[in-house]
Design an enzyme around this catalytic site. Sequence first.
Site, PDB file in Angstrom:
ATOM      1  N   HIS A  91       0.817  -1.223   0.000  1.00  0.00           N
ATOM      2  CA  HIS A  91       0.000   0.000   0.000  1.00  0.00           C
ATOM      3  C   HIS A  91       0.851   1.274   0.000  1.00  0.00           C
ATOM      4  O   HIS A  91       0.322   2.357  -0.278  1.00  0.00           O
ATOM      5  CB  HIS A  91      -1.035  -0.018   1.133  1.00  0.00           C
ATOM      6  CG  HIS A  91      -0.578   0.473   2.458  1.00  0.00           C
ATOM      7  ND1 HIS A  91      -0.213  -0.365   3.487  1.00  0.00           N
ATOM      8  CD2 HIS A  91      -0.445   1.717   2.945  1.00  0.00           C
ATOM      9  CE1 HIS A  91       0.124   0.365   4.536  1.00  0.00           C
ATOM     10  NE2 HIS A  91      -0.009   1.631   4.247  1.00  0.00           N
ATOM     11  N   ASP A 143      -0.564  -7.500   1.875  1.00  0.00           N
ATOM     12  CA  ASP A 143      -0.014  -6.148   1.729  1.00  0.00           C
ATOM     13  C   ASP A 143       1.516  -6.203   1.793  1.00  0.00           C
ATOM     14  O   ASP A 143       2.122  -5.889   2.805  1.00  0.00           O
ATOM     15  CB  ASP A 143      -0.599  -5.272   2.841  1.00  0.00           C
ATOM     16  CG  ASP A 143      -0.246  -3.800   2.702  1.00  0.00           C
ATOM     17  OD1 ASP A 143       0.341  -3.415   1.666  1.00  0.00           O
ATOM     18  OD2 ASP A 143      -0.566  -3.037   3.635  1.00  0.00           O
ATOM     19  N   GLN A 238       0.612   6.237  11.157  1.00  0.00           N
ATOM     20  CA  GLN A 238       0.880   6.731   9.803  1.00  0.00           C
ATOM     21  C   GLN A 238       2.366   7.032   9.631  1.00  0.00           C
ATOM     22  O   GLN A 238       2.980   7.653  10.486  1.00  0.00           O
ATOM     23  CB  GLN A 238       0.070   7.992   9.521  1.00  0.00           C
ATOM     24  CG  GLN A 238      -1.361   7.716   9.110  1.00  0.00           C
ATOM     25  CD  GLN A 238      -2.288   7.520  10.277  1.00  0.00           C
ATOM     26  OE1 GLN A 238      -1.863   7.540  11.425  1.00  0.00           O
ATOM     27  NE2 GLN A 238      -3.559   7.317   9.980  1.00  0.00           N
ATOM     28  N   GLY A 239       2.909   6.591   8.518  1.00  0.00           N
ATOM     29  CA  GLY A 239       4.325   6.802   8.245  1.00  0.00           C
ATOM     30  C   GLY A 239       5.190   5.622   8.650  1.00  0.00           C
ATOM     31  O   GLY A 239       6.327   5.501   8.222  1.00  0.00           O
ATOM     32  N   ASP A 240       4.646   4.768   9.503  1.00  0.00           N
ATOM     33  CA  ASP A 240       5.363   3.543   9.877  1.00  0.00           C
ATOM     34  C   ASP A 240       5.082   2.412   8.891  1.00  0.00           C
ATOM     35  O   ASP A 240       5.733   1.350   8.939  1.00  0.00           O
ATOM     36  CB  ASP A 240       4.957   3.073  11.281  1.00  0.00           C
ATOM     37  CG  ASP A 240       5.428   4.026  12.371  1.00  0.00           C
ATOM     38  OD1 ASP A 240       6.566   4.511  12.277  1.00  0.00           O
ATOM     39  OD2 ASP A 240       4.651   4.271  13.319  1.00  0.00           O
ATOM     40  N   SER A 241       4.126   2.608   8.013  1.00  0.00           N
ATOM     41  CA  SER A 241       3.705   1.563   7.078  1.00  0.00           C
ATOM     42  C   SER A 241       4.882   0.901   6.367  1.00  0.00           C
ATOM     43  O   SER A 241       5.846   1.570   5.992  1.00  0.00           O
ATOM     44  CB  SER A 241       2.773   2.141   6.017  1.00  0.00           C
ATOM     45  OG  SER A 241       1.494   2.269   6.555  1.00  0.00           O
TER      46      SER A 241
HETATM   47  C1  4AZ Z   1      -1.097   4.037   8.231  1.00  0.00           C
HETATM   48  O1  4AZ Z   1      -1.959   4.826   7.881  1.00  0.00           O
HETATM   49  C2  4AZ Z   1      -1.286   3.277   9.481  1.00  0.00           C
HETATM   50  N1  4AZ Z   1      -2.143   1.844  14.140  1.00  0.00           N
HETATM   51  C3  4AZ Z   1      -0.391   2.312   9.827  1.00  0.00           C
HETATM   52  C4  4AZ Z   1      -0.573   1.607  10.984  1.00  0.00           C
HETATM   53  C5  4AZ Z   1      -1.632   1.855  11.786  1.00  0.00           C
HETATM   54  C6  4AZ Z   1      -2.537   2.834  11.461  1.00  0.00           C
HETATM   55  C7  4AZ Z   1      -2.359   3.542  10.288  1.00  0.00           C
HETATM   56  C8  4AZ Z   1      -1.800   1.071  13.017  1.00  0.00           C
HETATM   57  O2  4AZ Z   1      -0.089   3.888   7.576  1.00  0.00           O
END
Ligand code: 4AZ
Length: 284
Positions: A91, A143, A238-241
Amino acid sequence: MPPFLDTLPARLGRRAVALVALAALPSPLLVLGAAQQAGAQRRIVGGSTASTADHPWMVALSSRKQFGSAHSGQFCGGALVTGTKVVTAAHCFYDESTGRRTDRPGLRVVLGRDDLRGTAGREVAVTNVWIDPDYSFAANTRDVAVLTLAEAQPERPVIELVGPGESEPYAEGTPATVFGWGDTRGDGSYSPVLRQVTVPIVSDAVCGHAYPAGGDTAYDARTMVCAGEERGGKDACQGDSGGPLVVAGRLAGLVSWGTGCAEAAHPGVYTRVAAVAESVRSVL
Ligand code: 4AZ
């Protein structure tokens, strides 16, 4: 990813909520009220600083177009699994609003740089982005993506993947550590420095209850795994994805999605590496 938080599952939120709606949303501090009341610190969320010296396989994905490019253009995390391959989330290469593959202009992998405001370590170009052929943007299943580096990194230690079909790393309560430069508070506060947090693996039953079937953000036990404290306070955001979830020194998960960040009863959802390992291995 847009650095804002809402109470919808992250993937749904990113598609459904326009920036213009940001002002109308409850403030992130209110959203994170439960975690605050539990006395939790909100970093990565709830963790501490980390170093690529100790975790040399931890990499940042950067693009020159990325919002927040002060932080080396970082938009996702990843893990070096061979001298030329980085595993991350599919993603990271999809547009949240259209659900289509998206360009990441000037895509690079940043290695050995703890503080993204600096220039330490190396930036290496990417020659290929492979997405699992069975990845579903709508369902968040499988993913996973594999990047090929333009220059091999033979000296840099890699992380081993959990093998196909393994289940032991995913036993309820197993400590798992997630790494990233993502949001520390759920309000767009991306961290300039690498952070980590350790969270217990959550059972399929509990996670299925947190994210029930019916929507496009349902938990799928075959291809996902959850981790987090029941009371919240510690999570990826967000941003850790795409960043690694590490169990006993091996890559067990990839940061994928979740409702908000560090909310009670809403654990983070990760790509289950054991479920995609065979497919990933075929391109390593
Ligand atoms: C993101 O948007 C996201 N709390 C990644 C991980 C989590 C929430 C959002 C998990 O990339």
